[in-house]
Design a protein around this motif. Structure first.
Motif, PDB file in Angstrom:
ATOM      1  N   LYS A  90      42.225  18.869  66.846  1.00 40.34           N
ATOM      2  CA  LYS A  90      41.104  19.350  67.645  1.00 40.34           C
ATOM      3  C   LYS A  90      39.767  18.919  67.057  1.00 40.34           C
ATOM      4  O   LYS A  90      38.807  18.683  67.795  1.00 40.34           O
ATOM      5  N   ALA A  91      39.687  18.815  65.736  1.00 40.11           N
ATOM      6  CA  ALA A  91      38.437  18.401  65.101  1.00 40.11           C
ATOM      7  C   ALA A  91      38.070  16.971  65.482  1.00 40.11           C
ATOM      8  O   ALA A  91      36.898  16.601  65.456  1.00 40.11           O
ATOM      9  N   ALA A  92      39.087  16.165  65.843  1.00 38.37           N
ATOM     10  CA  ALA A  92      38.812  14.787  66.239  1.00 38.37           C
ATOM     11  C   ALA A  92      37.984  14.737  67.514  1.00 38.37           C
ATOM     12  O   ALA A  92      37.223  13.790  67.738  1.00 38.37           O
ATOM     13  N   GLU A  93      38.101  15.758  68.357  1.00 36.74           N
ATOM     14  CA  GLU A  93      37.344  15.782  69.609  1.00 36.74           C
ATOM     15  C   GLU A  93      35.884  16.165  69.370  1.00 36.74           C
ATOM     16  O   GLU A  93      34.978  15.622  69.999  1.00 36.74           O
ATOM     17  N   THR A  94      35.655  17.114  68.459  1.00 35.72           N
ATOM     18  CA  THR A  94      34.292  17.588  68.210  1.00 35.72           C
ATOM     19  C   THR A  94      33.620  16.897  67.036  1.00 35.72           C
ATOM     20  O   THR A  94      32.412  16.999  66.866  1.00 35.72           O
ATOM     21  N   ARG A  95      34.436  16.222  66.192  1.00 39.23           N
ATOM     22  CA  ARG A  95      33.953  15.559  64.975  1.00 39.23           C
ATOM     23  C   ARG A  95      33.407  16.564  63.953  1.00 39.23           C
ATOM     24  O   ARG A  95      32.699  16.174  63.023  1.00 39.23           O
ATOM     25  N   GLU A  96      33.703  17.850  64.125  1.00 41.40           N
ATOM     26  CA  GLU A  96      33.231  18.810  63.143  1.00 41.40           C
ATOM     27  C   GLU A  96      34.056  18.697  61.871  1.00 41.40           C
ATOM     28  O   GLU A  96      35.163  18.174  61.868  1.00 41.40           O
ATOM     29  N   ARG A  97      33.513  19.213  60.804  1.00 38.27           N
ATOM     30  CA  ARG A  97      34.172  19.145  59.503  1.00 38.27           C
ATOM     31  C   ARG A  97      35.462  19.950  59.539  1.00 38.27           C
ATOM     32  O   ARG A  97      35.500  21.058  60.063  1.00 38.27           O
ATOM     33  N   LEU A  98      36.524  19.383  58.962  1.00 38.59           N
ATOM     34  CA  LEU A  98      37.791  20.100  58.896  1.00 38.59           C
ATOM     35  C   LEU A  98      37.656  21.315  57.990  1.00 38.59           C
ATOM     36  O   LEU A  98      37.010  21.246  56.941  1.00 38.59           O
ATOM     37  N   TYR A  99      38.282  22.403  58.414  1.00 41.19           N
ATOM     38  CA  TYR A  99      38.299  23.570  57.538  1.00 41.19           C
ATOM     39  C   TYR A  99      39.314  23.322  56.422  1.00 41.19           C
ATOM     40  O   TYR A  99      40.466  22.961  56.690  1.00 41.19           O
ATOM     41  N   SER A 100      38.904  23.487  55.192  1.00 38.69           N
ATOM     42  CA  SER A 100      39.820  23.322  54.063  1.00 38.69           C
ATOM     43  C   SER A 100      39.936  24.650  53.334  1.00 38.69           C
ATOM     44  O   SER A 100      38.924  25.295  53.047  1.00 38.69           O
ATOM     45  N   ILE A 101      41.160  25.060  53.061  1.00 38.59           N
ATOM     46  CA  ILE A 101      41.393  26.330  52.382  1.00 38.59           C
ATOM     47  C   ILE A 101      40.898  26.198  50.948  1.00 38.59           C
ATOM     48  O   ILE A 101      41.350  25.312  50.212  1.00 38.59           O
ATOM     49  N   PRO A 102      39.973  27.031  50.518  1.00 39.05           N
ATOM     50  CA  PRO A 102      39.440  26.892  49.151  1.00 39.05           C
ATOM     51  C   PRO A 102      40.489  27.218  48.103  1.00 39.05           C
ATOM     52  O   PRO A 102      41.420  27.992  48.331  1.00 39.05           O
ATOM     53  N   GLY A 103      40.332  26.613  46.941  1.00 37.69           N
ATOM     54  CA  GLY A 103      41.209  26.927  45.817  1.00 37.69           C
ATOM     55  C   GLY A 103      42.612  26.383  45.971  1.00 37.69           C
ATOM     56  O   GLY A 103      42.891  25.526  46.811  1.00 37.69           O
ATOM     57  N   LEU A 104      43.510  26.918  45.146  1.00 41.26           N
ATOM     58  CA  LEU A 104      44.908  26.487  45.116  1.00 41.26           C
ATOM     59  C   LEU A 104      45.815  27.707  45.182  1.00 41.26           C
ATOM     60  O   LEU A 104      45.396  28.828  44.881  1.00 41.26           O
ATOM     61  N   PRO A 105      47.090  27.518  45.583  1.00 43.27           N
ATOM     62  CA  PRO A 105      48.037  28.639  45.535  1.00 43.27           C
ATOM     63  C   PRO A 105      48.125  29.199  44.119  1.00 43.27           C
ATOM     64  O   PRO A 105      47.913  28.483  43.140  1.00 43.27           O
ATOM     65  N   PRO A 106      48.442  30.482  43.982  1.00 41.36           N
ATOM     66  CA  PRO A 106      48.452  31.099  42.651  1.00 41.36           C
ATOM     67  C   PRO A 106      49.588  30.588  41.774  1.00 41.36           C
ATOM     68  O   PRO A 106      50.590  30.060  42.261  1.00 41.36           O
ATOM     69  N   ASP A 107      49.414  30.767  40.462  1.00 40.95           N
ATOM     70  CA  ASP A 107      50.442  30.430  39.484  1.00 40.95           C
ATOM     71  C   ASP A 107      51.539  31.488  39.568  1.00 40.95           C
ATOM     72  O   ASP A 107      51.300  32.668  39.272  1.00 40.95           O
ATOM     73  N   LEU A 108      52.743  31.066  39.958  1.00 42.61           N
ATOM     74  CA  LEU A 108      53.821  32.027  40.175  1.00 42.61           C
ATOM     75  C   LEU A 108      54.514  32.439  38.885  1.00 42.61           C
ATOM     76  O   LEU A 108      55.469  33.216  38.924  1.00 42.61           O
ATOM     77  N   THR A 109      54.052  31.932  37.738  1.00 45.10           N
ATOM     78  CA  THR A 109      54.547  32.487  36.473  1.00 45.10           C
ATOM     79  C   THR A 109      53.859  33.821  36.184  1.00 45.10           C
ATOM     80  O   THR A 109      54.369  34.645  35.429  1.00 45.10           O
ATOM     81  N   ASN A 110      52.692  34.023  36.803  1.00 46.59           N
ATOM     82  CA  ASN A 110      51.953  35.272  36.647  1.00 46.59           C
ATOM     83  C   ASN A 110      51.262  35.591  37.963  1.00 46.59           C
ATOM     84  O   ASN A 110      50.044  35.435  38.094  1.00 46.59           O
ATOM     85  N   PRO A 111      52.027  36.031  38.985  1.00 44.78           N
ATOM     86  CA  PRO A 111      51.455  36.272  40.318  1.00 44.78           C
ATOM     87  C   PRO A 111      50.346  37.311  40.271  1.00 44.78           C
ATOM     88  O   PRO A 111      50.406  38.264  39.479  1.00 44.78           O
ATOM     89  N   PRO A 112      49.317  37.151  41.109  1.00 44.19           N
ATOM     90  CA  PRO A 112      48.200  38.103  41.107  1.00 44.19           C
ATOM     91  C   PRO A 112      48.596  39.456  41.692  1.00 44.19           C
ATOM     92  O   PRO A 112      49.545  39.564  42.469  1.00 44.19           O
ATOM     93  N   THR A 113      47.837  40.479  41.331  1.00 38.59           N
ATOM     94  CA  THR A 113      48.020  41.800  41.916  1.00 38.59           C
ATOM     95  C   THR A 113      47.477  41.789  43.347  1.00 38.59           C
ATOM     96  O   THR A 113      46.523  41.089  43.650  1.00 38.59           O
ATOM     97  N   GLY A 114      48.086  42.606  44.205  1.00 43.01           N
ATOM     98  CA  GLY A 114      47.620  42.694  45.578  1.00 43.01           C
ATOM     99  C   GLY A 114      48.132  41.555  46.438  1.00 43.01           C
ATOM    100  O   GLY A 114      49.184  40.963  46.172  1.00 43.01           O
ATOM    101  N   CYS A 115      47.368  41.226  47.478  1.00 43.16           N
ATOM    102  CA  CYS A 115      47.742  40.124  48.375  1.00 43.16           C
ATOM    103  C   CYS A 115      47.576  38.800  47.643  1.00 43.16           C
ATOM    104  O   CYS A 115      46.525  38.528  47.067  1.00 43.16           O
ATOM    105  N   ARG A 116      48.601  37.973  47.684  1.00 38.91           N
ATOM    106  CA  ARG A 116      48.562  36.713  46.933  1.00 38.91           C
ATOM    107  C   ARG A 116      47.624  35.685  47.555  1.00 38.91           C
ATOM    108  O   ARG A 116      47.260  34.704  46.908  1.00 38.91           O
ATOM    109  N   PHE A 117      47.217  35.912  48.789  1.00 37.72           N
ATOM    110  CA  PHE A 117      46.299  34.980  49.441  1.00 37.72           C
ATOM    111  C   PHE A 117      44.844  35.431  49.304  1.00 37.72           C
ATOM    112  O   PHE A 117      43.935  34.714  49.701  1.00 37.72           O
ATOM    113  N   ALA A 118      44.614  36.599  48.718  1.00 37.41           N
ATOM    114  CA  ALA A 118      43.271  37.187  48.699  1.00 37.41           C
ATOM    115  C   ALA A 118      42.228  36.272  48.075  1.00 37.41           C
ATOM    116  O   ALA A 118      41.093  36.188  48.554  1.00 37.41           O
TER     117      ALA A 118
END
Length: 693
Positions: free
Chosen positions: A261-289
């Motif tokens: 869809k971005a190809a039609e509007t030429r708007e900047r693609l949304y990129s998810i900030p950061g990286l998935p968490p380290d699963l050797t020590n998962p974060p407390t709460g929601c892992r996507f927070a």
């Protein structure tokens, strides 16, 4: 009735030397007989590890620590190794991601398939080979009985994947697990493989688990979808509901990162900030927070459970998409759109052009004398131009010659004939210091960033090497340039001390991009730079390429088989088929109003993240097998697969003809639209892309 496969609170750990990776953490899934379940998510989210847990084929140190896996009522997670071997390949079949590394190179494909049949069935060697030929014929391998005595390297990528499917089906399993079965394939082969799996599921009554990071792949194939993140299920529902009403912010973010869809509007693609968490020590709460644009304090303190407002649609989120709690009220909040980044404006000057470019590779016979018996026509009389500041996207199937053109331009191959003009200089005939100076201005961005980086060198040494080879600057100047390039591509300066294996896939691609920029080139030849990346990492790399194009005044030749990506990034698109340029023109004109049947077929073959559109594409796309480049068809090379071909197509090669005043050309006797009248003047330059607000 109980489901065919039922997974309850599955937990899988991988024990490392100093830590434990909690790869799968409390997963609940079920698959009905005859159903297709899609599992999607980024790399490292646990989808492949879930599939391997079902097969009990975990890597070294991996083991199931909790939960149960039941197949037709039998708890297969409790079986010992001997009993599980009777299940694998017999009741559950698996298609692995890379068929070349999954097949034994020392055994014929017939013997490899027959081996599984003999292991699980009381049959003779001859009967097992007959069954191998039968299933190879079932998956559409041409001349199956003749080819069972061939080795894996003698097959194309698509044919090898068909062999893998045949091997998985040899004993008629109840469940087929397909782990990224189309990742490395071009769009036409990808469509054939997905249709084949879907057709076999219906004919044989199997259940299928389709593991992928591509939302377009599951759009028209899966009945239900499970979205995984950091070892957990984030959202699960039927396919139609997920695509029209995603509730988890992670699911929404994956959709926003798609270039379609971005190809039609030429708007900047949304990129998810950061990286998935380290699963050797998962974060407390929601892992996507940590990466969620909607996260609040509760998300970081409490772990949400899967819940649903409607039957069959569950999501693990306190603040689902479209609903935000404010003072006791639930209000709708639209997703933010990132600031658009306009295309770099072109100034009309031609930076590089090819004129009647030809590249033939010799075919030889004999171990000692190497007698030439023919040639592969990789590039056949190709002419195009790239203007300063623009992006030319080159698309086509594997084997069409697009990568060969890229290698010719950067000097990794020498052309058989024709010219490569950089400004007013012919790179083919340049020599000495002038030649080296011109070559510095053209750099290559490789498809496999990991294979192109020396694993024994640290990132700083990798980036400094081109400067040392060219004797450019002092040691201090070189270190400053390295830090500058790391900053341009979004890597920290501390990255200089890390080895390639210590970077993620997206970071390695950024490192490869930084290396290509070290000598301040004007033209970057990018060969499939995002084909193996997750959609979120792909968005980051594409945004980076557009931003640096404006900042550093770069020009790109962007090579890919993904038309949606090419359309998003490119000003112009060139379509290649079997060494020929069959269509070229402004990106939107080529994509929205293609003139050549092959271009239309590529567009129809590409998966889109729309279930209704995918299911409507019945019998669409390019059919048949790519002809041999050793003996290409006479006349139009596409005629053997073209639904519009007539006698003249075999006798006369069609020339490129204009279809608009903006430089849209196609080589076809029976185009999909009327060519431009002969008395209309074609624009002498490619129009500048309109800047975005």
């Amino acid at each position: 009735m109980a489901p065919l496969l039922e997974i309850t609170d599955l937990r899988t750990d991988i024990r490392l030397r100093r830590s434990v990776v909690h790869a799968v953490d409390g997963v609940n899934l079920h698959v009905e007989a005859g159903e297709t379940l899609g599992i999607v998510g980024e790399s490292g989210c646990g989808k492949t590890m879930t599939a391997l847990s079902i097969m009990n084929l975990l890597p070294t140190g991996g083991h199931i620590t909790g939960g149960s896996i039941k197949l037709a009522g039998t708890a297969i997670s409790e079986l010992d190794d001997v009993a599980m071997r009777r299940v694998r390949g017999n009741e559950i079949g698996m298609i692995f991601q890379d068929p070349l590394t999954s097949l034994n190179p020392t055994m014929t494909v017939g013997k490899q398939i027959a081996e599984a049949v003999q292991l699980h069935r009381e049959v003779s060697k001859e009967q097992a080979l007959d069954r191998a030929a039968e299933v190879l014929d079932l998956v559409g391998l041409p001349r199956a009985k003749e080819r069972i005595n061939e080795y894996p390297h003698q097959f194309s990528g698509g044919m090898r994947q068909r062999v893998m499917i045949a091997m998985a089906l040899a004993c008629e399993p109840k469940l087929l697990i397909a782990d990224e079965p189309t990742t490395a394939l071009d769009v036409t082969i990808q469509k054939q493989i997905l249709e084949l799996i879907d057709d076999l599921r219906r004919r044989l009554g199997m259940a299928v688990i389709l593991v992928t990071h591509d939302l377009g792949v599951i759009a028209g194939r899966a009945d239900r979808v499970a979205v995984m993140y950091a070892g957990k299920i984030a959202e699960t529902t039927d396919t139609g509901t997920l695509f029209t009403n995603p509730r988890h912010p992670y699911t929404e973010a994956l959709f926003h990162a798609l270039p379609d869809k971005a190809a039609e509007t030429r708007e900047r693609l949304y990129s998810i900030p950061g990286l998935p968490p380290d699963l050797t020590n998962p974060p407390t709460g929601c892992r996507f927070a940590a990466r969620c644009r909607y996260a609040e304090d509760r998300c970081r303190a409490e772990e949400p459970t899967l819940r649903g407002e409607t039957v069959g649609h569950e999501f693990a989120c306190f603040f689902p998409v479209g609903e935000r709690e404010r003072g006791g009220f639930v209000v709708s909040e639209p997703a933010p759109v990132e600031e658009a980044v306009p295309f770099a404006a072109t100034n009309g000057a031609v930076l590089l052009s090819t004129e009647h470019l030809v590249k033939d590779f010799p075919v030889t016979s004999g171990a000692v004398l190497q007698r030439r018996i023919g040639s592969v026509s990789a590039v056949a009389d190709v002419s195009f131009e790239i203007r300063k500041g623009e992006t030319l996207g080159l698309v086509g199937e594997s084997g069409c010659g697009k990568t060969t053109i890229g290698r010719l331009i950067v000097g990794l191959e020498k052309p058989t004939g024709g010219a490569i003009m950089y400004g007013d200089k012919d790179l083919v005939r340049s020599r000495g210091r002038e030649y080296r100076r011109q070559r510095r201005a053209i750099q290559y961005m490789f498809q496999d960033s990991y294979a192109s980086l020396d694993p024994r060198m640290r990132a700083g040494a990798i980036l400094r090497e081109p400067l040392e080879v060219q004797h450019m600057g002092s040691r201090q100047d070189q270190a400053k340039r390295v830090d500058e390039m790391l900053g341009h591509v979004g890597l920290p300066t501390t990255a200089v001390d890390r080895f390639p294996h210590e970077f993620s896939g997206g970071q390695r691609q950024r490192l490869g991009f930084a290396r290509a920029l070290m000598l301040s080139p004007q033209l970057i030849v990018a060969d499939e730079p995002v084909s193996a990346l997750d959609v979120s990492i792909q968005a980051q790399v594409l945004n980076l390429m557009r931003e640096l194009q404006r900042e550093l005044e770069l020009t790109y030749l962007f090579i890919s088989h993904d038309l949606a990506v090419v359309r998003y990034l490119s000003n112009k698109i060139g379509v290649m088929y079997l060494g020929k340029l069959v269509e070229v023109g402004p990106a939107d004109e080529v994509y929205l109003t293609p003139a050549h049947p092959y271009t239309r077929g590529l567009i129809d073959s590409a998966p889109v993240a729309d279930p209704a559109a995918e299911r409507a594409k019945v019998d669409a796309g390019v059919r048949g097998e790519l002809p041999s480049a050793i003996h290409p068809p006479s006349g139009c090379r596409f005629r053997t697969r073209c639904p519009l071909a007539q006698e003249i197509c075999a006798e006369v090669e069609p020339p490129l003809r204009p279809f608009s005043v903006h430089g849209h050309q196609a080589a076809c006797h029976f185009p999909l639209q009327a060519p431009m009248a002969a008395d209309v003047t074609v624009a002498a330059t490619t129009p500048t892309a309109t800047p975005l607000p």
